[in-house]
Design an enzyme around this catalytic site. Structure first.
Site, mmCIF file in Angstrom:
data_model
loop_
_atom_site.group_PDB
_atom_site.id
_atom_site.type_symbol
_atom_site.label_atom_id
_atom_site.label_comp_id
_atom_site.label_asym_id
_atom_site.label_seq_id
_atom_site.Cartn_x
_atom_site.Cartn_y
_atom_site.Cartn_z
ATOM 1 N N ASP A 198 0.805 -1.216 0.000
ATOM 2 C CA ASP A 198 0.000 0.000 0.000
ATOM 3 C C ASP A 198 0.839 1.266 0.000
ATOM 4 O OD1 ASP A 198 0.847 -0.793 2.601
ATOM 5 O OD2 ASP A 198 -0.591 0.583 3.507
ATOM 6 N N LYS A 225 -6.697 -0.507 6.393
ATOM 7 C CA LYS A 225 -5.554 -0.164 7.247
ATOM 8 C C LYS A 225 -5.496 1.337 7.477
ATOM 9 C CE LYS A 225 -1.348 0.783 6.507
ATOM 10 N NZ LYS A 225 0.077 0.937 6.194
ATOM 11 N N GLU A 257 -3.561 0.055 13.757
ATOM 12 C CA GLU A 257 -2.098 0.144 13.691
ATOM 13 C C GLU A 257 -1.568 1.358 14.459
ATOM 14 O OE1 GLU A 257 1.595 0.375 10.447
ATOM 15 O OE2 GLU A 257 -0.470 0.335 9.732
ATOM 16 N N GLU A 296 1.637 2.528 15.479
ATOM 17 C CA GLU A 296 3.071 2.241 15.346
ATOM 18 C C GLU A 296 3.904 3.184 16.202
ATOM 19 O OE1 GLU A 296 6.765 1.960 12.151
ATOM 20 O OE2 GLU A 296 4.747 2.399 11.414
ATOM 21 N N LYS A 335 -2.141 -4.313 14.286
ATOM 22 C CA LYS A 335 -0.847 -4.255 13.596
ATOM 23 C C LYS A 335 0.095 -3.376 14.412
ATOM 24 C CE LYS A 335 1.475 -3.268 9.212
ATOM 25 N NZ LYS A 335 1.354 -3.056 7.757
ATOM 26 N N SER A 362 2.466 -8.498 8.763
ATOM 27 C CA SER A 362 1.912 -7.591 7.753
ATOM 28 C C SER A 362 3.081 -6.727 7.304
ATOM 29 C CB SER A 362 0.783 -6.736 8.338
ATOM 30 O OG SER A 362 0.288 -5.839 7.351
ATOM 31 N N TYR A 412 4.868 7.136 4.927
ATOM 32 C CA TYR A 412 4.495 6.581 3.632
ATOM 33 C C TYR A 412 3.017 6.789 3.370
ATOM 34 C CZ TYR A 412 2.716 2.416 6.094
ATOM 35 O OH TYR A 412 2.041 1.532 6.932
#
Length: 357
Positions: free
Chosen positions: A29, A141, A182, A184, A224, A295, A357
């Site tokens: 992605d 996501k 997610e 992170e 995630k 993932s 990203y």
């Protein structure tokens, strides 16, 4: 009536399918800008034709579904076709791979913080998710980004991102998409693994508290997270066993057993590190009520890109590299990977500071 009532059984089944034994997610992605940076490293022009050619290489790899249960797409890719005119969505469906879609719109700084960020994209999200569902996607996501150091992550950042993740998850489930949650925590910094564990535990505890407050169907979600790793500037070295222990302990303290699967991001680890650390977690003698799987984006594609180099003659070699990493991670999900696939190339660092990203 709960927001997920219409899709309850489908959401649960989709999440279980993605977290099936020996399989995980290929995260393909990357935004147009990010894939451009990857292409630049191998001397390939960043245009739609090359992006489509590269994604076709990935999605048509022979027997990809043996170790890949889901693929996350960027919006452009959801509507692209192979050279023979077959939509990528149809190629993946035929292979038995669940289609996912990146739905966030990137991050912006939270005013008054030390460069901490909040993820954008809630406006119009329900309508977009309904469209993505109609076009073949079954999971989504949304990446929240937090950092360690200088008082970060602040309570303000943690709560803002947890609330954003919960609102995103609710809208996804209303539209029939399984939300991958997610949060992170970046590896930037010189902190040790104890600090990483404490911060990750605090973040996840807040995320699940707010998910519960928002009535999220946990059985129809996936998590995630980052693995609990020391900062990239930490001078103390840790083994895969250390990372496995701190990661699983943190998850056991915070993630409800109702969550069917935990699909780790690689976070700048090398391909080999990401596989060995995942395998160590699955070998660990510790109560693990959820499937622990992968993932991965960079940790599945780095060797593939280097083998391809934009040359059609290299497609078979590039697909071979992809399938080797997929196999390594499939074995790691079963606790059966002991290293060696990919050689020295797979051990190369993939870390990018303040990764976006």
């Amino acid at each position: 009536m709960a927001h997920w009532s219409q899709y309850r059984e489908e959401l649960i089944q989709t999440a279980r399918t993605i977290a099936s034994p020996g399989r995980g997610i290929l995260a393909a992605d990357e935004s147009t800008g990010t894939i451009g940076k990857r292409f630049q490293q191998i001397g390939v022009e960043n245009n739609e034709a090359n992006r489509a050619a590269y994604r076709e290489l990935l999605f048509t790899a022979p027997n990809l579904s043996e170790h890949i249960s889901g693929v996350i797409l960027y919006e452009e890719t959801l509507y692209q076709k192979a050279k023979d005119g077959t939509p990528f969505v149809d190629i993946l469906k035929k292979a038995g791979i669940v289609i996912g879609i990146k739905v966030d719109k990137g991050v912006q700084n939270i005013p008054g913080t030390d460069g901490e960020s909040f993820t954008m994209g809630l406006d119009g999200l329900l309508e977009r998710c309904k469209k993505y569902y109609a076009d073949g996607a079954r999971f989504a996501k949304w990446r929240a980004v937090l950092k360690i150091g200088n008082g970060c992550p602040s309570d303000r950042s943690i709560l803002a991102n947890a609330e954003g993740l919960a609102q995103y998850a609710a809208l996804c489930q209303e539209a029939g998409l399984v939300p991958i949650v997610e949060p992170e925590i970046l590896m930037d910094g010189d902190h040790d693994i104890e600090v990483a564990a404490a911060v990750t535990e605090k973040v996840l505890a807040n995320v699940y508290k707010i998910l519960e407050t928002n009535g999220i169907l946990l059985e129809g979600t996936l998590l995630k997270p980052n693995m609990v790793c020391p900062g990239t500037g930490c001078t103390k070295k840790y083994t895969p066993g250390d990372i496995a222990y701190y990661t699983v302990r943190t998850l056991a303290r915070t993630v409800p057993a109702a969550v069917p699967g935990i699909t780790f991001l690689s976070g700048g680890q090398s391909e080999e590190e990401a596989s060995l650390n995942l395998s160590a977690m699955n070998k660990l003698d510790y109560t693990k009520p959820w499937k622990l799987t992968f993932s991965y984006g960079r940790a599945l594609q780095a060797s593939t890109l280097k083998a391809w180099k934009g040359n059609p003659d290299n497609v078979a070699a590039a697909q071979k590299a992809l399938l080797e990493r997929a196999k390594a991670n499939g074995l790691a999900q079963l606790g059966q990977y002991d290293g060696g696939i990919g050689g020295a190339e797979a051990a190369a660092t993939l870390y990018v500071a303040n990764y976006k990203y």
